[in-house]
Design an enzyme around this catalytic site. Structure first.
Site, PDB file in Angstrom:
ATOM      1  N   HIS A 162       0.819  -1.204   0.000  1.00 16.66           N
ATOM      2  CA  HIS A 162       0.000   0.000   0.000  1.00 16.66           C
ATOM      3  C   HIS A 162       0.855   1.257   0.000  1.00 16.66           C
ATOM      4  O   HIS A 162       0.439   2.283  -0.534  1.00 16.66           O
ATOM      5  CB  HIS A 162      -0.926  -0.010   1.215  1.00 16.66           C
ATOM      6  N   ASP A 163       2.002   1.177   0.597  1.00 12.76           N
ATOM      7  CA  ASP A 163       2.907   2.326   0.611  1.00 12.76           C
ATOM      8  C   ASP A 163       3.529   2.551  -0.764  1.00 12.76           C
ATOM      9  O   ASP A 163       3.432   3.635  -1.335  1.00 12.76           O
ATOM     10  CB  ASP A 163       3.998   2.100   1.660  1.00 12.76           C
ATOM     11  N   GLY A 218       5.261   5.921  -3.855  1.00  8.04           N
ATOM     12  CA  GLY A 218       6.547   5.248  -3.777  1.00  8.04           C
ATOM     13  C   GLY A 218       6.781   4.747  -2.369  1.00  8.04           C
ATOM     14  O   GLY A 218       6.015   5.021  -1.440  1.00  8.04           O
ATOM     15  N   ASP A 240       7.885   5.308   0.611  1.00  7.01           N
ATOM     16  CA  ASP A 240       8.354   6.460   1.394  1.00  7.01           C
ATOM     17  C   ASP A 240       7.608   6.625   2.709  1.00  7.01           C
ATOM     18  O   ASP A 240       7.669   7.683   3.341  1.00  7.01           O
ATOM     19  CB  ASP A 240       8.230   7.746   0.573  1.00  7.01           C
ATOM     20  N   SER A 297       4.588   7.101   3.316  1.00  5.43           N
ATOM     21  CA  SER A 297       3.475   8.049   3.320  1.00  5.43           C
ATOM     22  C   SER A 297       2.214   7.412   3.900  1.00  5.43           C
ATOM     23  O   SER A 297       1.336   8.114   4.411  1.00  5.43           O
ATOM     24  CB  SER A 297       3.208   8.582   1.911  1.00  5.43           C
ATOM     25  N   PRO A 320      -7.175  -0.951  -8.416  1.00  2.01           N
ATOM     26  CA  PRO A 320      -8.127  -1.859  -9.060  1.00  2.01           C
ATOM     27  C   PRO A 320      -9.011  -2.518  -8.009  1.00  2.01           C
ATOM     28  O   PRO A 320      -8.598  -2.741  -6.879  1.00  2.01           O
ATOM     29  CB  PRO A 320      -7.221  -2.896  -9.729  1.00  2.01           C
ATOM     30  N   THR A 337      -0.912 -15.628   0.047  1.00  4.71           N
ATOM     31  CA  THR A 337      -0.777 -16.916   0.708  1.00  4.71           C
ATOM     32  C   THR A 337      -0.965 -16.781   2.218  1.00  4.71           C
ATOM     33  O   THR A 337      -1.177 -17.781   2.911  1.00  4.71           O
ATOM     34  CB  THR A 337       0.596 -17.543   0.406  1.00  4.71           C
ATOM     35  N   ASP A 359      -5.932 -17.747   1.628  1.00  7.75           N
ATOM     36  CA  ASP A 359      -5.476 -19.118   1.368  1.00  7.75           C
ATOM     37  C   ASP A 359      -6.111 -19.981   2.446  1.00  7.75           C
ATOM     38  O   ASP A 359      -5.666 -19.976   3.597  1.00  7.75           O
ATOM     39  CB  ASP A 359      -3.948 -19.186   1.425  1.00  7.75           C
ATOM     40  N   ASP A 412       3.742 -19.923   1.450  1.00  2.31           N
ATOM     41  CA  ASP A 412       4.122 -21.035   0.588  1.00  2.31           C
ATOM     42  C   ASP A 412       3.438 -20.877  -0.771  1.00  2.31           C
ATOM     43  O   ASP A 412       2.856 -19.825  -1.064  1.00  2.31           O
ATOM     44  CB  ASP A 412       3.755 -22.384   1.232  1.00  2.31           C
TER      45      ASP A 412
END
Length: 325
Positions: free
Chosen positions: A66-67, A72, A74, A76, A163, A194, A245, A253
């Site tokens: 998510h960062d 980038g 950083d 944030s 998305p 996983t 999973d 895995d």
């Protein structure tokens, strides 16, 4: 892929800094003379937090994704705005668990208790190392993290766009391509599913609203759909969830890919990796050979860790990961 962000805009200054210059500063030995024990301190805290909560590992790993996919890598994602206009306040980041933030804050506190390390290790690097250790301590590969990132000073709700969990292969591939990541990289990074879980809202339409004539997504194993309907009834509670999973939910895995072959991918953006013939061969390769998956994952997450790296000119080392200095 659920909760992956795409970058909509850059600050003017970041456009003036060469990405090659920024990534050139990264080095596995960046803290050798600054904070020699940084790796052991981070891993110790992550291990402690994982012992306290099974959510700590996947929550820490999600923070890195998510960062990096907004402004980038950083940190944030860690910033808190007094008016609520920060990344973590966006609808998509509201799904991030507090255990992930707690890991980073706790690591920062442990580092600051060491006089040599105090205020010398960036929050962005802490996120990268914590994610790696969460993977390793969950049974995944141990890999070298490139270090030397600076923390960003901007975090806005409006910059978070991603998305949806039912994204198709074209959207997933194009999203990752914006950051120099290939389709193989995307499929490997999807393997982070996983471990961890997703709220019922993320896959509800696959169970009940797929189409007027076909309520349940036909790409989903019927028995698996029935199991999910028990966990997530039509009128589910906000706290209801299912594991990404269902077989080895706490172990990093390659079973995630084997589940896709069985049509037991939880999210539509998971299952499409196998149902779309353009990506199915890669899923089959990772499903049959865990070492292939681990190698591809390490390569992809290392590349991802170079996205939007800040230099000292445009960043800082925050004294508190939640606020700019």
């Amino acid at each position: 892929m659920e909760n992956f962000h795409i970058l909509l805009s850059f600050s003017l200054l970041s456009l003036l800094i060469s990405p090659r210059t920024a990534t050139a500063q990264l080095s596995p030995n960046y803290y050798a003379n600054i904070c020699p024990n940084v790796e052991s301190i981070v891993r110790g805290v992550v291990a402690q937090k994982m012992n306290q909560s099974p959510i700590a590992a996947p929550a820490s790993l999600r923070l890195l994704f998510h960062d990096c996919f907004v402004r980038g890598c950083d940190a944030s994602i860690m910033l808190i705005s007094p008016v609520g206009d920060d990344e973590r306040s966006s609808p998509d980041d509201m799904t991030l668990k507090p255990e992930g933030y707690d890991v980073i804050i706790s690591v920062k506190a442990a580092l600051d208790s060491n006089p040599q390390c105090r205020n010398n290790v960036s929050c962005a690097d802490i996120i990268a190392m914590a994610a790696r250790d969460a993977i390793f301590l969950s049974g995944g590969p141990l890999y070298t993290v490139e270090l030397g990132r600076y923390d960003g000073k901007i975090s806005t709700k409006s910059s978070v766009v991603l998305p949806q969990p039912d994204a198709n292969l074209d959207l997933l591939t194009s999203t990752f391509a914006k950051f120099g990541l290939t389709q193989t990289d995307m499929i490997a990074l999807s393997g982070a599913h996983t471990i961890g879980a997703a709220g019922c809202r993320s896959f509800y339409n696959r169970l009940y609203n797929y189409s007027p004539n076909q309520p349940t997504d036909p790409s989903m194993n019927p028995g698996f759909a029935q199991q999910l309907q028990q966990r997530c009834p039509r009128f589910f509670r906000p706290s209801d969830f299912a594991f990404l999973d269902t077989t080895t939910s706490r172990t990093f895995d390659n079973i995630y890919y084997q589940n896709l072959q069985r049509r037991m991918g939880l999210l539509g953006s998971d299952q499409v990796l196998f149902t779309d013939l353009r990506s199915a061969n890669t899923v089959n390769k990772f499903a049959s050979n865990q070492n292939e998956f681990f190698s591809a994952f390490v390569n992809a997450i290392t590349k991802m860790g170079r996205i939007g790296v800040k230099t000292a000119v445009e960043g800082e080392i925050r004294r508190d990961c939640r606020f700019v200095n």
